[in-house]
Structures are given as structure tokens and as C-alpha cells.
Write an enzyme that holds these catalytic residues in place. Structure first.
Site, PDB file in Angstrom:
ATOM      1  N   GLY A 153       0.825  -1.207   0.000  1.00 20.95           N
ATOM      2  CA  GLY A 153       0.000   0.000   0.000  1.00 20.95           C
ATOM      3  C   GLY A 153       0.859   1.256   0.000  1.00 20.95           C
ATOM      4  N   ASP A 201       5.513  -9.655   6.662  1.00 20.29           N
ATOM      5  CA  ASP A 201       4.845 -10.720   5.894  1.00 20.29           C
ATOM      6  C   ASP A 201       5.685 -11.335   4.774  1.00 20.29           C
ATOM      7  OD1 ASP A 201       2.492 -10.596   7.366  1.00 20.29           O
ATOM      8  OD2 ASP A 201       1.763  -8.901   6.206  1.00 20.29           O
ATOM      9  N   ALA A 224       6.219 -28.461  13.081  1.00 18.70           N
ATOM     10  CA  ALA A 224       4.762 -28.650  13.168  1.00 18.70           C
ATOM     11  C   ALA A 224       4.287 -29.892  12.414  1.00 18.70           C
ATOM     12  CB  ALA A 224       4.067 -27.412  12.609  1.00 18.70           C
TER      13      ALA A 224
HETATM   14  P1  ATP Z   1       1.553  -3.638   5.424  1.00 20.19           P
HETATM   15  O1  ATP Z   1       1.976  -4.646   4.380  1.00 20.19           O
HETATM   16  O2  ATP Z   1       2.331  -3.752   6.663  1.00 20.19           O
HETATM   17  O3  ATP Z   1       0.059  -3.586   5.645  1.00 20.19           O
HETATM   18  P2  ATP Z   1       1.280  -1.386   3.662  1.00 20.19           P
HETATM   19  O4  ATP Z   1       2.258  -0.368   3.207  1.00 20.19           O
HETATM   20  O5  ATP Z   1       0.733  -2.325   2.609  1.00 20.19           O
HETATM   21  O6  ATP Z   1       1.947  -2.173   4.844  1.00 20.19           O
HETATM   22  P3  ATP Z   1      -1.278  -0.012   3.833  1.00 20.19           P
HETATM   23  O7  ATP Z   1      -2.091   0.313   5.045  1.00 20.19           O
HETATM   24  O8  ATP Z   1      -1.894  -0.846   2.787  1.00 20.19           O
HETATM   25  O9  ATP Z   1       0.071  -0.660   4.404  1.00 20.19           O
HETATM   26  O10 ATP Z   1      -0.790   1.354   3.150  1.00 20.19           O
HETATM   27  C1  ATP Z   1      -0.173   2.374   3.912  1.00 20.19           C
HETATM   28  C2  ATP Z   1      -0.695   3.711   3.473  1.00 20.19           C
HETATM   29  O11 ATP Z   1      -0.369   3.931   2.094  1.00 20.19           O
HETATM   30  C3  ATP Z   1      -2.215   3.879   3.522  1.00 20.19           C
HETATM   31  O12 ATP Z   1      -2.678   4.217   4.815  1.00 20.19           O
HETATM   32  C4  ATP Z   1      -2.450   5.001   2.527  1.00 20.19           C
HETATM   33  O13 ATP Z   1      -2.187   6.249   3.116  1.00 20.19           O
HETATM   34  C5  ATP Z   1      -1.377   4.728   1.478  1.00 20.19           C
HETATM   35  N1  ATP Z   1      -1.950   3.987   0.340  1.00 20.19           N
HETATM   36  C6  ATP Z   1      -2.267   2.680   0.279  1.00 20.19           C
HETATM   37  N2  ATP Z   1      -2.776   2.355  -0.917  1.00 20.19           N
HETATM   38  C7  ATP Z   1      -2.826   3.505  -1.641  1.00 20.19           C
HETATM   39  C8  ATP Z   1      -3.242   3.839  -2.960  1.00 20.19           C
HETATM   40  N3  ATP Z   1      -3.753   2.920  -3.791  1.00 20.19           N
HETATM   41  N4  ATP Z   1      -3.112   5.119  -3.358  1.00 20.19           N
HETATM   42  C9  ATP Z   1      -2.605   6.061  -2.537  1.00 20.19           C
HETATM   43  N5  ATP Z   1      -2.178   5.802  -1.281  1.00 20.19           N
HETATM   44  C10 ATP Z   1      -2.278   4.554  -0.833  1.00 20.19           C
END
Ligand code: ATP
Length: 323
Positions: A104, A128, A187
């Protein structure tokens, strides 16, 4: 480029601090100014910036969590939110970014790059290990070691009472943690999202009464397995085998915490160092990873869109060794 920003985003992971330290020190060594952006994208929108010096990252290499804090930020998902962030970055003179986070966070960085042309290098910070473009993510090694340590302890009590223990580990969409913890925790069963039909093996195993009542078993369950985690699986097993002495432990967030392992610290340091060098070479909109010992750059599009798969050979091997 004279000034860069660094931020941690999404779920925290042990080793993020070691990575921030590497980014800050590599940047300063190369004559750049560095700004720490607190609380990820939220901090970008709120201008929560702090100039970082070599000494501001002293004594953090061994600490879990992230000194920059992290956040989920809904506003950044909107073009208006990203425009606000871009203005704040430009006003602060920040010309490049290092983003430490998961899928994300990469998606956010890609949007910022496409809409506002701010070069950003992504680094895989998530326990993960489910990011394409790197063999291992920062925090994964620590998380699996924490989980295995817990299983070793559970094993002692399971043995004393001839109990079956279901141990739930993290992994809503991917079984990297589950398979590694299952193998190294010895396991009898491993339930991960990538694999269906594990129950048939468990039934074959527990249909022998003496295995249910006279031996102990450890079964590792990822949150996102076909049953939806250890609690659901517990109920399925109890319905089928009322005499089974079964206990369920959900390891939860302890897998996120703790001091990073040496392996995670080295990985985080190496990636942080490489991210700054990549920015200085003029790269942007790419993630840095390590594959087969080599530093590789992957476009954000691929890092987000492609899927890294759990090695099928490992799944097969785990089945053989569990017999
Ligand atoms: P983890 O794998 O630990 O969950 P992550 O980086 O995938 O980490 P997310 O919560 O999915 O965590 O994304 C972090 C932040 O990135 C979100 O809170 C949002 O602000 C931003 N974000 C996620 N997806 C998008 C998107 N498609 N466009 C713009 N910003 C995004």
C-alpha cells in the site's frame, strides 16, 4: 538533489529503525540533507517534518518499531490529499523520498510520483515477506524467530499434557511466515492461504486414536488459511474429535515487536544504503530489493502488481518432514 525525506508507512516491522539509520547516514555522507517525515503519509499532509543528523539515529539499530512512527492515512488515497503532501514537500525543499513500507505504501508513492513527479525509492518493510522484487522483507526474519521461540515454549507444555496446540501466526494473504515457522517449529500441520486440503492430512493423522490421546501435536495456522484462522479450525477439530485435548494460541502482535535479528539489521542497512545511492543516480518510482544476494531494482508497478509465491518445494518438504 540536495535534500531528501524518509518515512515509514503501513504496518511497522522490526528493522525499520536500522533502515532509517542507514538512509540518514548514507545521505549525510553523500552531502545530502535529510528530513524525517513522521507518521508516514499523514505526516506529509501535516508537514510533520524533522531535520535528521547522524546523531539523531544513534542507538536505534537494535530497537523494534519505528522512531518515525507509522500511520494509515485515508486522505492520502485522494488526489487532493496527495496534492497537499506534494506542496508541503516542495515548500520544505524535499526533492526525493525513501519510503519504507509494504504494498500500500508503494502504491501511495507511485501515485505521488505520477501526479507530482517526486522521485521515490521504496524499501520493503513488512513482516509478511509478501513483496515482489526481494527474497526477504525487513522484519520477516525477526517475526519468524519470535514465532518459533513461542512455539518452542508451547511445545514444552504441549508435551507435558499430551495436548494438540493450534498456533496462529500472521499472514492474511500470504503463507511465508506460516511455512517458515511451521518447518522450523517442527509442526505436524501447516495451514497457509496458498494451500488447500491440509485438513485431509490432519484427519488421516488424528483418526489414529493414540495420536489424539497419547501424543502431542503442534499445528501452525496462518490467519488467512482456508478456514479463516486458528479459532475456526479449533471448532472444526473439536466437532470431529470431541476427545481431543486442543488449545489455541494466537501469537498476534508479538510477531511485530522486538529487537531485529542480525539478519534483519544487515538487510535493512543494505537496503537503506542502496536506496540513497539509487536516488543520487536519478532513479525514482522503483523499489530496491535483494534477490539471490544481489541488489535489484523493480518498478513500483511490478512490485505492487506481481505476486511473490511461497516455494512449492518447501510445502512438499514440510509435508514429508511432518510424517
Ligand atoms: P503492510 O503490508 O504492513 O500492511 P502497507 O504499506 O501495505 O503495509 P497499507 O495500510 O496498505 O500498508 O498502506 C499504507 C498507506 O499507504 C495507507 O494508509 C495510505 O495512506 C497509502 N496507500 C495505500 N494504498 C494507496 C493507494 N492505492 N493510493 C494512494 N495511497 C495509498
Amino acid at each position: 538533489m540536495k535534500k531528501i525525506g524518509v518515512y515509514t508507512s503501513g504496518g511497522d516491522a522490526p528493522g525499520m529503525n536500522a533502515c532509517v539509520r542507514a538512509v540518514v547516514r548514507t545521505a549525510i555522507y553523500n552531502g545530502l540533507e535529510v528530513v524525517g517525515i513522521r507518521r508516514g503519509y499523514q505526516g506529509m499532509i501535516d508537514s510533520d517534518f524533522d531535520r535528521m543528523e547522524t546523531r539523531s539515529v544513534a542507538n536505534i539499530i537494535q530497537r523494534g518499531g519505528t522512531i518515525l512512527k507509522t500511520a494509515r492515512c485515508e486522505e492520502f488515497r485522494t488526489p487532493e490529499g496527495r496534492a497537499k503532501a506534494a506542496i508541503n514537500l516542495k515548500n520544505a525543499g524535499i526533492e526525493g523520498l525513501v519510503c519504507i513500507g509494504g504494498n500500500g505504501s508503494y502504491a501511495g508513492a507511485l501515485a505521488l510520483y505520477n501526479e507530482h513527479q517526486i522521485p521515490t525509492i521504496g524499501l520493503p518493510g513488512t513482516i509478511d515477506n509478501d513483496l515482489y522484487g526481494t527474497d526477504y522483507t525487513i522484519g520477516y526474519d525477526t517475526a519468524i524467530n519470535t514465532a518459533v521461540d513461542a512455539i518452542d515454549k508451547i511445545r514444552d507444555t504441549a508435551d507435558s499434557h499430551n495436548r494438540v496446540f493450534l498456533v496462529e501466526v500472521m499472514g492474511r494473504d500470504a503463507g511465508f511466515i506460516g511455512i517458515s515457522v511451521g518447518i522450523s517449529g517442527g509442526a505436524e500441520g501447516i495451514f497457509i492461504p496458498e494451500q488447500e486440503g491440509e485438513m485431509d492430512k490432519i484427519i488421516e493423522h488424528f483418526d489414529h486414536t493414540e495420536r489424539r490421546t497419547k501424543a502431542f501435536s503442534i499445528i501452525v495456522v496462518a490467519e488467512g488459511d482456508e478456514y479463516g484462522g486458528a479459532t475456526a479450525l479449533h471448532n472444526v477439530l473439536k466437532d470431529r474429535y470431541p476427545d481431543l485435548n486442543v488449545r489455541t494460541t494466537i501469537l498476534g502482535h508479538i510477531q511485530r515487536g522486538g529487537s531485529p535479528t542480525a539478519q534483519d539489521r544487515v538487510l535493512a542497512s543494505r537496503l537503506g544504503y542502496e536506496a540513497v545511492l539509487a536516488l543520487l543516480r536519478g532513479e525514482g518510482s522503483k523499489a530496491v530489493g535483494i534477490e539471490r544476494g544481489n541488489v535489484v531494482l523493480t518498478s513500483f508497478e511490478d512490485a505492487i502488481g506481481k505476486r511473490k509465491k511461497v516455494d512449492q518445494d518447501l510445502i512438499t518438504m514440510a509435508e514429508v518432514l511432518a510424517r
